[in-house]
Design an enzyme around this catalytic site. Structure first.
Site, mmCIF file in Angstrom:
data_model
loop_
_atom_site.group_PDB
_atom_site.id
_atom_site.type_symbol
_atom_site.label_atom_id
_atom_site.label_comp_id
_atom_site.label_asym_id
_atom_site.label_seq_id
_atom_site.Cartn_x
_atom_site.Cartn_y
_atom_site.Cartn_z
ATOM 1 N N HIS A 1 19.709 46.809 -6.721
ATOM 2 C CA HIS A 1 19.117 47.818 -7.596
ATOM 3 C C HIS A 1 19.093 47.319 -9.048
ATOM 4 O O HIS A 1 18.061 47.389 -9.711
ATOM 5 C CB HIS A 1 19.926 49.121 -7.490
ATOM 6 C CG HIS A 1 19.464 50.200 -8.421
ATOM 7 N ND1 HIS A 1 18.751 51.291 -7.994
ATOM 8 C CD2 HIS A 1 19.620 50.356 -9.771
ATOM 9 C CE1 HIS A 1 18.481 52.063 -9.041
ATOM 10 N NE2 HIS A 1 19.007 51.525 -10.135
ATOM 11 N N GLU A 2 20.226 46.798 -9.511
ATOM 12 C CA GLU A 2 20.288 46.319 -10.906
ATOM 13 C C GLU A 2 19.399 45.095 -11.101
ATOM 14 O O GLU A 2 18.738 44.963 -12.131
ATOM 15 C CB GLU A 2 21.728 46.014 -11.310
ATOM 16 C CG GLU A 2 22.656 47.227 -11.318
ATOM 17 C CD GLU A 2 22.122 48.428 -12.078
ATOM 18 O OE1 GLU A 2 21.418 48.256 -13.098
ATOM 19 O OE2 GLU A 2 22.396 49.559 -11.642
ATOM 20 N N HIS B 1 15.770 45.747 -11.900
ATOM 21 C CA HIS B 1 15.455 46.033 -13.303
ATOM 22 C C HIS B 1 15.039 44.768 -14.041
ATOM 23 O O HIS B 1 14.219 44.825 -14.964
ATOM 24 C CB HIS B 1 16.669 46.651 -14.018
ATOM 25 C CG HIS B 1 16.885 48.101 -13.719
ATOM 26 N ND1 HIS B 1 16.015 49.094 -14.109
ATOM 27 C CD2 HIS B 1 17.895 48.725 -13.070
ATOM 28 C CE1 HIS B 1 16.474 50.269 -13.722
ATOM 29 N NE2 HIS B 1 17.622 50.076 -13.073
ATOM 30 N N CYS C 1 19.265 56.542 -10.570
ATOM 31 C CA CYS C 1 19.217 55.572 -11.662
ATOM 32 C C CYS C 1 19.349 56.321 -12.980
ATOM 33 O O CYS C 1 18.719 57.363 -13.165
ATOM 34 C CB CYS C 1 17.886 54.819 -11.605
ATOM 35 S SG CYS C 1 17.666 53.584 -12.898
#
Length: 166
Positions: free
Chosen positions: A140-141, A144, A98
């Protein structure tokens, strides 16, 4: 627009739950362009989420088409506003990195295939099925947007987190 500075862990904005986008306007379009410019300028990045550039809104960009892991099965450049995963299948473990945690990588378990609904840059509703590396990058994004980093998903900090070689 502009390449933005990536916020690094432990910046508190990375642990916040982001607000949904309620109005598609020039401000959101500028944010999308900043995310795209920042992702492309990084060279190696396959995605960036708004909190990584200091904006607490539910917007991510993903593009795995230039990655050897994702180039054969992808949707190209994705702009995802208020994304939601509506279906998950399978499971896979991948080593993730990341830009907000630049010194480490980690083994993370995620769904192998997902169906995501979101608004695109023009405000149109989209639904796609993503598989493999693209599915992992999207998850993954999207983490966030909920204040989560890959470090929050590793099973064991001692055995599943690795320092990057310099």
């Amino acid at each position: 627009m502009a390449v933005k500075e990536i916020r690094l862990y432990p910046d508190p904005i990375l642990k916040q739950v982001c607000e949904p986008v309620t109005c598609m306007d020039a401000r959101i379009d500028a944010l999308v362009q900043d995310l795209l410019d920042t992702m492309i300028a990084a060279g190696h990045s396959v995605g960036v989420a708004a909190p990584q550039i200091g904006v607490s809104l539910r917007v991510v960009v993903v593009d795995v088409s230039n990655s050897k892991l994702g180039r054969d099965d992808n949707h190209g450049q994705l702009v995802m506003i208020n994304p939601e995963i509506v279906e998950r299948e399978g499971e896979r473990v991948m080593r993730e990195g990341c830009m907000s945690v630049p010194d480490y990588t980690g083994n993370v378990t995620r769904a192998e295939s997902i169906v995501v609904q979101y608004l695109d840059r023009s405000g149109s509703e989209r639904v796609i099925r993503a598989n493999g590396f693209e599915a992992v990058a999207i998850q993954h994004e999207m983490d966030h947007l909920d204040g989560m980093l890959f470090l929050d998903r590793v099973s064991n900090l001692k055995t599943d987190v690795f320092r990057r070689k310099k």
